[in-house]
Design a protein around this motif. Sequence first.
Motif, short mmCIF file in Angstrom:
data_model
loop_
_atom_site.label_atom_id
_atom_site.label_comp_id
_atom_site.label_asym_id
_atom_site.label_seq_id
_atom_site.Cartn_x
_atom_site.Cartn_y
_atom_site.Cartn_z
N ARG A 391 0.86 -1.18 0.00
CA ARG A 391 0.00 0.00 0.00
C ARG A 391 0.90 1.24 0.00
N TRP A 392 0.58 2.21 -0.86
CA TRP A 392 1.30 3.47 -0.82
C TRP A 392 1.17 4.03 0.59
N VAL A 393 2.21 4.69 1.06
CA VAL A 393 2.25 5.07 2.47
C VAL A 393 1.21 6.13 2.85
N HIS A 394 0.60 6.77 1.86
CA HIS A 394 -0.45 7.74 2.18
C HIS A 394 -1.85 7.11 2.19
N MET A 395 -1.95 5.80 2.00
CA MET A 395 -3.25 5.16 1.86
C MET A 395 -3.83 4.67 3.18
N ILE A 396 -3.38 5.23 4.29
CA ILE A 396 -3.88 4.79 5.59
C ILE A 396 -5.34 5.19 5.78
N ALA A 397 -6.09 4.32 6.46
CA ALA A 397 -7.47 4.63 6.80
C ALA A 397 -7.55 5.41 8.11
N ASP A 398 -6.60 5.17 9.00
CA ASP A 398 -6.55 5.89 10.28
C ASP A 398 -5.14 5.73 10.83
N TYR A 399 -4.77 6.63 11.74
CA TYR A 399 -3.39 6.60 12.22
C TYR A 399 -3.35 7.15 13.64
N ASP A 400 -2.99 6.30 14.58
CA ASP A 400 -2.78 6.69 15.98
C ASP A 400 -1.29 6.98 16.15
N ARG A 401 -0.92 8.25 16.00
CA ARG A 401 0.48 8.62 16.04
C ARG A 401 1.08 8.42 17.44
N GLU A 402 0.29 8.61 18.47
CA GLU A 402 0.84 8.47 19.82
C GLU A 402 1.34 7.06 20.08
N HIS A 403 0.55 6.06 19.67
CA HIS A 403 0.92 4.67 19.91
C HIS A 403 1.56 4.02 18.69
N GLY A 404 1.67 4.78 17.60
CA GLY A 404 2.34 4.26 16.42
C GLY A 404 1.61 3.13 15.74
N ILE A 405 0.28 3.23 15.68
CA ILE A 405 -0.51 2.18 15.04
C ILE A 405 -1.27 2.80 13.86
N SER A 406 -0.97 2.32 12.67
CA SER A 406 -1.70 2.75 11.48
C SER A 406 -2.67 1.65 11.08
N TYR A 407 -3.77 2.04 10.45
CA TYR A 407 -4.82 1.10 10.08
C TYR A 407 -5.06 1.19 8.57
N TRP A 408 -5.21 0.03 7.95
CA TRP A 408 -5.26 -0.07 6.50
C TRP A 408 -6.44 -0.95 6.06
N THR A 409 -6.91 -0.70 4.86
CA THR A 409 -7.97 -1.53 4.28
C THR A 409 -7.44 -2.19 3.01
N LYS A 410 -8.21 -3.14 2.49
CA LYS A 410 -7.81 -3.77 1.24
C LYS A 410 -9.03 -4.06 0.38
N ASN A 411 -8.78 -4.39 -0.86
CA ASN A 411 -9.84 -4.53 -1.85
C ASN A 411 -9.84 -5.89 -2.52
N TYR A 412 -9.24 -6.91 -1.89
CA TYR A 412 -9.24 -8.26 -2.45
C TYR A 412 -9.00 -9.24 -1.30
#
Length: 452
Positions: A391-412
């Motif tokens: 996933r391109w690094v700008h394709m995050i669905a949400d991002y908890d910067r404090e805890h360093g957890i990014s959330y991603w979706t997919k289409n397949y």
Amino acid sequence: MTDNEAGQPYEYQRRELIEPDWTRFPGWRDVTAAQWQSAQWQRVNCVKNIKQLRTVLGDLVDESFYTDLETDQKQHATMSMLIPPQMINTMVPGRTPDTASFLADPVRNYMIPVASDRHPAWPSHPHATRDSLHEHDMWVAEGLTHRYPTKVLAELLSTCPQYCGHCTRMDLVGNSTPTVAKLKLLQKPVDRYEAHLRYLKEHPGVRDVVVSGGDVANVPWKQLEAYLMGLLSVPTVRDIRLATKALMGLPQHWLQDDVVEGMHRVAVTAERRGVNLAVHTHVNHVNSLTPLVARAVRTLLEVGVRDVRNQGVLMRGVNATAPDLLDLCFALQGEAGILPYYFYMCDMIPNAEHWRVAVHEAQQLQHDLMGYLPGYATPRIVCDVPFVGKRWVHMIADYDREHGISYWTKNYRTSIEAGDSEALSKLYAYYDPIDTLPASGQAWWRKQQASD
């Protein structure tokens, strides 16, 4: 100072490739050009242990370096040592190295990691795993990963001409280390290859095959050519990509007569059948590019390979700054004939935290690359998210910067999610290196680790 006087954040300056003088190393003072350009000599003289490294370096580095290296190999290393002379020669390329310059060298950083490189508090992320991308879980035949709907990864073998400290396939590739007992491919190569072809013939929706390992440069040429011709006999296969770091680490291999002639036969057959044949290599720093590498690339293109592309890995201490990446990309595209394609964020394998960058840092790097390179030669920085894929690094669905957890979706759905009705609607987590988080985030992870 006005904006007009400040200059550009990055100033391009053409730098022609050079082959460093290998005789600056005590162990290679008598090595001739003919020996250096021999693939057999390079393989025979690979450095496989500390004793052999001492022979090459002599007294150029202090005893403290070897102690540091030995500690790492006993306590942290996920990959055994294997480095061709070609790669060592690109470490501190402009002069005779000493301890400080050798330790600071970016190629040394990921090819010969030492214990003091590792992060003292967080050598591994709590969510790090041996097979961080779950490729083995998605095997549909031994060594054949079906993760994307139209693409498969074929791991033909579990060895390379060189072993990188950050290897994402550290659970399978290379020799076991004191900290990692490696998995093994059990089938005979001919049986494994036949199973791959059988699966492709039974699944016409797969059109793209990445042929990897390990490194295809370690497959005996007759075996590799037979496998590639087998792929070309499957009418639904339209793209074939050969993955080989050896194009940079051991370019001498790709310049051997039998390999060049064989690649020509494969390329001609691919063109006749309308199949795109490309080679993907793995260069992480501009110092790794030399005239021998450019010559090997030029030879591949001359015999009919459509493209040679680079898939590097973002790593702190190696290339995780915009000037480093731009220097590398200009040399790849302008001097070596290699298309800058991807830079992956380093995967969440054990003992890799000191290399990894945070998602927001990768996003900034992508921003800083834009506008300098030709559009077709501007690489995408991607995060290979477990169970999701690139996933391109700008394709995050949400991002908890404090805890360093990014959330991603997919289409397949991957090959193991055929019956998962929620696979396309749920969020998938990826984790930043803990030492890049604010103090509150680091404290939260310490608390989580203590409770576990």
